[in-house]
Design an enzyme around this catalytic site. Structure first.
Site, PDB file in Angstrom:
ATOM      1  N   TYR A 138       0.835  -1.198   0.000  1.00  0.00           N
ATOM      2  CA  TYR A 138       0.000   0.000   0.000  1.00  0.00           C
ATOM      3  C   TYR A 138       0.871   1.250   0.000  1.00  0.00           C
ATOM      4  O   TYR A 138       0.627   2.212  -0.746  1.00  0.00           O
ATOM      5  CB  TYR A 138      -0.907  -0.030   1.228  1.00  0.00           C
ATOM      6  CG  TYR A 138      -1.763   1.180   1.436  1.00  0.00           C
ATOM      7  CD1 TYR A 138      -2.975   1.328   0.764  1.00  0.00           C
ATOM      8  CD2 TYR A 138      -1.393   2.168   2.349  1.00  0.00           C
ATOM      9  CE1 TYR A 138      -3.782   2.427   0.974  1.00  0.00           C
ATOM     10  CE2 TYR A 138      -2.193   3.279   2.565  1.00  0.00           C
ATOM     11  CZ  TYR A 138      -3.390   3.401   1.880  1.00  0.00           C
ATOM     12  OH  TYR A 138      -4.189   4.496   2.091  1.00  0.00           O
ATOM     13  N   LYS A 191       0.905   4.231  -2.847  1.00  0.00           N
ATOM     14  CA  LYS A 191       0.519   5.606  -2.551  1.00  0.00           C
ATOM     15  C   LYS A 191       1.674   6.577  -2.764  1.00  0.00           C
ATOM     16  O   LYS A 191       1.469   7.702  -3.224  1.00  0.00           O
ATOM     17  CB  LYS A 191      -0.013   5.701  -1.121  1.00  0.00           C
ATOM     18  CG  LYS A 191      -1.377   5.066  -0.934  1.00  0.00           C
ATOM     19  CD  LYS A 191      -2.436   5.703  -1.822  1.00  0.00           C
ATOM     20  CE  LYS A 191      -3.822   5.172  -1.555  1.00  0.00           C
ATOM     21  NZ  LYS A 191      -4.861   5.801  -2.399  1.00  0.00           N
TER      22      LYS A 191
END
Length: 208
Positions: free
Chosen positions: A116, A120
């Protein structure tokens, strides 16, 4: 005839996307929800393009699913952001707004959700790159990153500790802010801003 502004929301079926679509509709904007089809728009121009597509996966580098999780994050978050940005390069008005969703929680190293965090941070890099003069966006267009800590969604209510709910950002608060930035160009953060969204005791600040 009064021109009606138009917003495109990529990922409009998710919780944040639905909230943004509802807010813009309530303020009499034309709304489009797309996965992606460049040719479909031809010479059409949007005033705002927002990518809310995303997901979440935990686990550090030892996790057996780290490769799959990283691929999933790339597919659900990075590819839509790149596609939305490409669409903006051709179909965003010169005074338009492109907003992509990053994450405040990955501004510092976070090994417990490595896939993640990688995804991002790739989006953050994309935003900073698009803001450069050679970034490819129309002249005068603004690109910003929306970096929430935790959004107040049904899934987060289900899986996050309830005693942290005072730090969750209400969806309508963020949606209204994005609408304001779309409608009033002078109130926007400067292009390339990574806007950290911080909520405490139900009061939200936008730091940039």
């Amino acid at each position: 005839m009064v021109r009606v502004p138009h917003v495109l929301v990529y990922g409009g079926a998710g919780a944040l996307g639905r909230s943004i679509v509802s807010t813009f509709k309530a303020n009499n904007w034309n709304t489009s929800k797309q996965k992606f089809s460049d040719g479909e728009f031809k010479d059409f121009k949007f005033d705002t393009i927002i990518c809310t597509s995303g997901g979440w996966a935990g686990g550090n580098i030892k996790d057996e699913n780290v490769i799959k999780n990283t691929e999933d994050m790339w597919t659900s978050s990075v590819q839509p952001a790149v596609l939305s940005s490409h669409l903006a390069s051709k179909h965003l008005n010169e005074s338009g707004l492109l907003a992509l969703v990053g994450a405040a929680g990955v501004l510092e190293p976070n090994p417990d959700m490595i896939g993640y965090a990688i995804a991002k941070n790739a989006i953050h890099y994309l935003i900073l790159s698009l803001a450069k003069p050679s970034g490819g966006l129309p002249n005068g267009a603004t690109v910003i990153g929306l970096l929430p800590q935790t959004l107040d969604t049904e899934n987060n209510r289900k899986y996050m500790p309830a005693d942290q709910s005072h730090t969750w950002t209400p969806l309508n608060d963020l949606s209204n802010k994005v609408f304001d930035w779309s409608s009033q160009t002078t109130s926007r953060p400067k292009s390339g801003s990574l806007v950290k969204i911080v909520t405490n005791n139900k009061k939200t600040e936008y730091q940039y």
